[in-house]
Scaffold this motif. Sequence first.
Motif, PDB file in Angstrom:
ATOM      1  N   PRO A 221      12.330 107.583 120.780  1.00  0.00           N
ATOM      2  CA  PRO A 221      12.547 108.932 120.740  1.00  0.00           C
ATOM      3  C   PRO A 221      13.258 109.544 119.584  1.00  0.00           C
ATOM      4  N   LEU A 222      13.029 110.670 119.017  1.00  0.00           N
ATOM      5  CA  LEU A 222      13.723 111.321 117.818  1.00  0.00           C
ATOM      6  C   LEU A 222      15.051 111.878 118.183  1.00  0.00           C
ATOM      7  N   LEU A 223      16.114 111.147 118.278  1.00  0.00           N
ATOM      8  CA  LEU A 223      17.225 111.410 118.446  1.00  0.00           C
ATOM      9  C   LEU A 223      17.910 112.396 117.355  1.00  0.00           C
ATOM     10  N   VAL A 224      17.784 113.745 117.760  1.00  0.00           N
ATOM     11  CA  VAL A 224      18.494 114.701 116.829  1.00  0.00           C
ATOM     12  C   VAL A 224      19.783 114.935 117.044  1.00  0.00           C
ATOM     13  N   HIS A 225      20.273 115.046 118.381  1.00  0.00           N
ATOM     14  CA  HIS A 225      21.544 115.501 118.422  1.00  0.00           C
ATOM     15  C   HIS A 225      22.426 114.336 119.214  1.00  0.00           C
ATOM     16  N   SER A 226      23.706 114.143 119.019  1.00  0.00           N
ATOM     17  CA  SER A 226      24.349 112.974 119.705  1.00  0.00           C
ATOM     18  C   SER A 226      25.523 113.485 120.248  1.00  0.00           C
TER      19      SER A 226
END
Length: 304
Positions: A221-226
Motif C-alpha cells: 500500500p502507498l501510505l500517504v497519510h499516517s
Amino acid sequence: MIDPRRLRILRAVADHRTVTAAAAALYLTPSAVSQQLAALEQETGHALLTRSGRGVRLTAAGEILLSHAHAVLAQLERAEAELAAYAGGAAGEVTVAAFATGIAEVLAPAIRDLAGRSPRIRVRVRDSEGDESLTLVLDGEADMALAVEYRGAPREGDVRLARVPLYAEPFDAVLPDGHPLSHHPHIELAGLAADDWIGPYPGNPCHDVVLLACEQAGFEPLLVHSSDDFRAVVALAGAGAGVALVPRSALRGMELKDTVVRPVEGPAPTRRVFAAVRRGAELHPLIRPVLEALAGAAAGLPTG
C-alpha cells in the motif's frame, strides 16, 4: 552466590541491546549498570557480554545464564504471589499499560466490575501504543499489558511473560463516499492497490496488520497519510484523502461522515488482543482478579 538483582539487569540489557537503554529502563545510570554487570561476570567467572556495533550482545555464557535468569525471576514472581496470598493481600494497586481502544473496550468495563467485586484493588492505567506496553511490563514499570499481536511480539510460551488471550476482531475497509467500490457489499483489497492509503505509524501493531493484509492481496500500500488516531484516519478517508483498514471496535460509536465502511472479502485482517504479565505473577492475588475481569469484559464484547 549470584545476586538475582543482577540477573534483572542482565535481562534488561538482553532486551534493550544497549547498556544505556537498559539503564534508562531500570532508572539507573549506565555506570551503575556496567558495574553490576562486571560484578556478575566476577560472580560467574565468565564474560557475559561482547560489543556488537553500537550495542552489545550476550556471549554463549551470557545466553546460558539468561535462560536460568528467566526461570529464577519467574520463580521469584511466584514466591511474591504466594506470600501475598498468604497475607490475604487482595488490596493494592495494579498498573496496566494498554492501547486506547483496548482501554475503552475491555479495561474500563473491567475496572467497573472490579469496583464491585474487589473494591480494595486499584487499577492505574497507562496509555501505551505499539509494543511499548510489553516493554513496560518486562522493565517493571507496569504490572500488566493489554497488547496486540504484531511481528516480533513475544510468542505464546515466552519464558518472560504469561499471556491470557482476550479477543480477536476484524478490520473493515473505510472508503470515501463515492469511491468506485463503495457500492460493493464486500471489498477485495486488491481492488484498492492503486489508492492512496491512510494508516498507523510503523511500530503500531495495526501498521503490521495493514501491511500484511495488503501483502497477501498482492500489493504494497502507498501510505500517504499516517496517524495512530483512528478518528483522524476516518476523517481523512471522509475528506477523500485515501482508503484505510480500521479495527471494527474502533469504528463503533464513531461519526462516519462521508465514508463507507465495508467488510473485507475472504479472510479478514484481524487484530488479536491479549493480556500479559511477568511469568510467575499471574497467580498474584492482585493480578489474578484483574485478569479475570478483563476476560469477563472481553467475553461480553459485540461479535459484529
